[in-house]
Write a protein that holds these residues in place. Structure first.
Motif, PDB file in Angstrom:
ATOM      1  N   ASP A  80      32.051  36.745  -2.397  1.00 35.56           N
ATOM      2  CA  ASP A  80      31.101  37.165  -1.334  1.00 35.56           C
ATOM      3  C   ASP A  80      31.183  38.480   0.025  1.00 35.56           C
ATOM      4  OD1 ASP A  80      33.905  36.447  -0.257  1.00 35.56           O
ATOM      5  OD2 ASP A  80      33.207  34.965   1.444  1.00 35.56           O
ATOM      6  N   GLY A  81      32.248  39.520  -0.910  1.00 38.03           N
ATOM      7  CA  GLY A  81      32.268  40.658   0.193  1.00 38.03           C
ATOM      8  C   GLY A  81      33.045  40.757   0.930  1.00 38.03           C
ATOM      9  N   THR A  82      33.673  39.743   1.018  1.00 32.48           N
ATOM     10  CA  THR A  82      35.329  39.356   1.869  1.00 32.48           C
ATOM     11  C   THR A  82      36.085  40.739   1.514  1.00 32.48           C
ATOM     12  OG1 THR A  82      36.174  37.783   1.759  1.00 32.48           O
ATOM     13  CG2 THR A  82      34.839  37.503   3.554  1.00 32.48           C
ATOM     14  N   VAL A  83      36.730  40.602   2.095  1.00 31.54           N
ATOM     15  CA  VAL A  83      38.004  42.170   1.459  1.00 31.54           C
ATOM     16  C   VAL A  83      39.062  41.004   1.747  1.00 31.54           C
ATOM     17  CG1 VAL A  83      40.335  43.312   1.701  1.00 31.54           C
ATOM     18  CG2 VAL A  83      37.392  43.711   3.202  1.00 31.54           C
ATOM     19  N   GLU A  84      39.440  41.469  -0.069  1.00 32.38           N
ATOM     20  CA  GLU A  84      41.683  40.327  -0.184  1.00 32.38           C
ATOM     21  C   GLU A  84      42.070  40.893   0.324  1.00 32.38           C
ATOM     22  OE1 GLU A  84      40.164  40.394  -4.878  1.00 32.38           O
ATOM     23  OE2 GLU A  84      41.520  41.639  -4.696  1.00 32.38           O
ATOM     24  N   VAL A  85      43.411  39.616   0.622  1.00 34.79           N
ATOM     25  CA  VAL A  85      44.181  40.014   1.579  1.00 34.79           C
ATOM     26  C   VAL A  85      45.514  39.333   0.777  1.00 34.79           C
ATOM     27  CG1 VAL A  85      43.397  39.831   3.599  1.00 34.79           C
ATOM     28  CG2 VAL A  85      44.105  37.799   2.495  1.00 34.79           C
ATOM     29  N   PRO A  86      46.657  40.301   1.162  1.00 35.50           N
ATOM     30  CA  PRO A  86      47.895  39.437   0.235  1.00 35.50           C
ATOM     31  C   PRO A  86      48.657  37.915  -0.330  1.00 35.50           C
ATOM     32  CG  PRO A  86      48.550  41.600   1.581  1.00 35.50           C
ATOM     33  CD  PRO A  86      47.257  40.842   2.035  1.00 35.50           C
ATOM     34  N   THR A  87      48.489  37.703  -1.140  1.00 35.59           N
ATOM     35  CA  THR A  87      48.909  36.137  -1.212  1.00 35.59           C
ATOM     36  C   THR A  87      50.612  35.710  -1.008  1.00 35.59           C
ATOM     37  OG1 THR A  87      48.913  36.378  -3.735  1.00 35.59           O
ATOM     38  CG2 THR A  87      46.842  36.155  -2.826  1.00 35.59           C
ATOM     39  N   ASN A  88      51.277  37.254  -1.165  1.00 37.54           N
ATOM     40  CA  ASN A  88      52.745  37.005   0.038  1.00 37.54           C
ATOM     41  C   ASN A  88      52.851  37.300   1.052  1.00 37.54           C
ATOM     42  OD1 ASN A  88      54.879  37.079   0.246  1.00 37.54           O
ATOM     43  ND2 ASN A  88      55.835  37.553  -2.501  1.00 37.54           N
ATOM     44  N   PRO A  89      53.604  36.582   2.189  1.00 38.54           N
ATOM     45  CA  PRO A  89      52.899  37.168   3.386  1.00 38.54           C
ATOM     46  C   PRO A  89      54.438  38.276   3.426  1.00 38.54           C
ATOM     47  CG  PRO A  89      53.904  34.895   3.223  1.00 38.54           C
ATOM     48  CD  PRO A  89      53.535  34.634   2.116  1.00 38.54           C
ATOM     49  N   ASP A  90      55.042  38.335   2.075  1.00 39.64           N
ATOM     50  CA  ASP A  90      55.948  39.560   2.891  1.00 39.64           C
ATOM     51  C   ASP A  90      55.717  40.272   1.699  1.00 39.64           C
ATOM     52  OD1 ASP A  90      58.068  37.365   3.606  1.00 39.64           O
ATOM     53  OD2 ASP A  90      58.560  36.780   2.864  1.00 39.64           O
ATOM     54  N   ARG A  91      54.219  41.150   1.724  1.00 38.30           N
ATOM     55  CA  ARG A  91      53.484  42.135   0.724  1.00 38.30           C
ATOM     56  C   ARG A  91      53.023  43.243   1.995  1.00 38.30           C
ATOM     57  NH1 ARG A  91      58.366  41.584  -1.490  1.00 38.30           N
ATOM     58  NH2 ARG A  91      58.876  41.177  -2.736  1.00 38.30           N
ATOM     59  N   ALA A  92      53.081  43.766   1.901  1.00 43.68           N
ATOM     60  CA  ALA A  92      51.766  44.614   2.411  1.00 43.68           C
ATOM     61  C   ALA A  92      50.558  44.914   1.011  1.00 43.68           C
ATOM     62  CB  ALA A  92      51.385  45.590   2.810  1.00 43.68           C
ATOM     63  N   GLY A  93      49.179  45.513   1.748  1.00 40.41           N
ATOM     64  CA  GLY A  93      48.236  45.222   0.069  1.00 40.41           C
ATOM     65  C   GLY A  93      47.398  46.831   0.171  1.00 40.41           C
TER      66      GLY A  93
END
Length: 203
Positions: A80-93
């Motif tokens: 849909d054009g939105t940016v993905e985010v990390p699935t693990n809250p302890d990791r940055a992306g």
């Protein structure tokens, strides 16, 4: 971070991007009320092609002042054009359709503020101070150092997507993004974003 944010369209003129905030079960969502296209994203939007992966990519983020040391995951775009985010809250992306940290342009790294289990990787991001350093380890074994120039909190509706994703003005910059402001479950969660603006330190 998540919330009642509008979907974004892939336009030939660019991709609209913003990081927004919502409930703690999904603490980081990307959306886009402003236009902030990068070259790779523009090309992908215009042709439907997947941009070529860079020869060097960021693999590690270190922020000594808040004791953050985390591997980096690659983030692209949802259908849909939105940016993905990390699935693990302890990791940055790292937003990999943008600039590689250390190369001229605006690089963007996103991380969660919290989760249902407690504080996440960027829980202390807002406590950083101007003049402190951020380090990015690259896949070729080198490290690029950035110095914090500004820390700002923006209401979701006023997120400066152009500035964050494409506002380097020829400089080599890195912008870190997480949630901030008041948490209001009735409005979908956090109502603002914290952005840490940094610029590369000369080798």
């Amino acid at each position: 971070m998540g919330g009642p944010l509008g979907r974004v369209a892939l336009l030939l003129a660019g991709v609209l991007l913003i990081a927004g905030c919502g409930d703690a079960s999904d603490p980081l969502v990307a959306s886009s009320p402003g236009s902030a296209a990068t070259g790779a994203t523009e090309s992908a939007a215009a042709t439907g092609a997947t941009p070529r992966k860079p020869d060097v990519s960021p693999v590690q983020l270190r922020i000594p002042a808040i004791q953050v040391s985390t591997p980096l995951v690659g983030l692209g775009l949802h259908e849909d054009g939105t940016v993905e985010v990390p699935t693990n809250p302890d990791r940055a992306g790292w937003y990999e359709l943008g600039t590689v940290p250390g190369q001229p342009g605006s690089s963007v790294i996103l991380g969660h503020l919290d989760s249902l289990d407690g504080p996440a990787v960027f829980a202390e991001l807002a406590t950083l101070r101007v003049g402190q350093d951020v380090e990015v380890g690259l896949s070729d074994g080198t490290t690029v150092t950035f110095r914090i120039r500004r820390i700002a909190t923006f209401a979701n509706a006023d997120f400066p997507a152009d500035l964050v994703y494409a506002g380097s003005r020829g400089q080599t910059t890195l912008n870190l993004v997480t949630c901030g402001g008041e948490y209001d479950p009735d409005l979908g969660g956090y109502q603002a974003n914290v952005v840490v603006f940094t610029r590369r330190v000369a080798a």
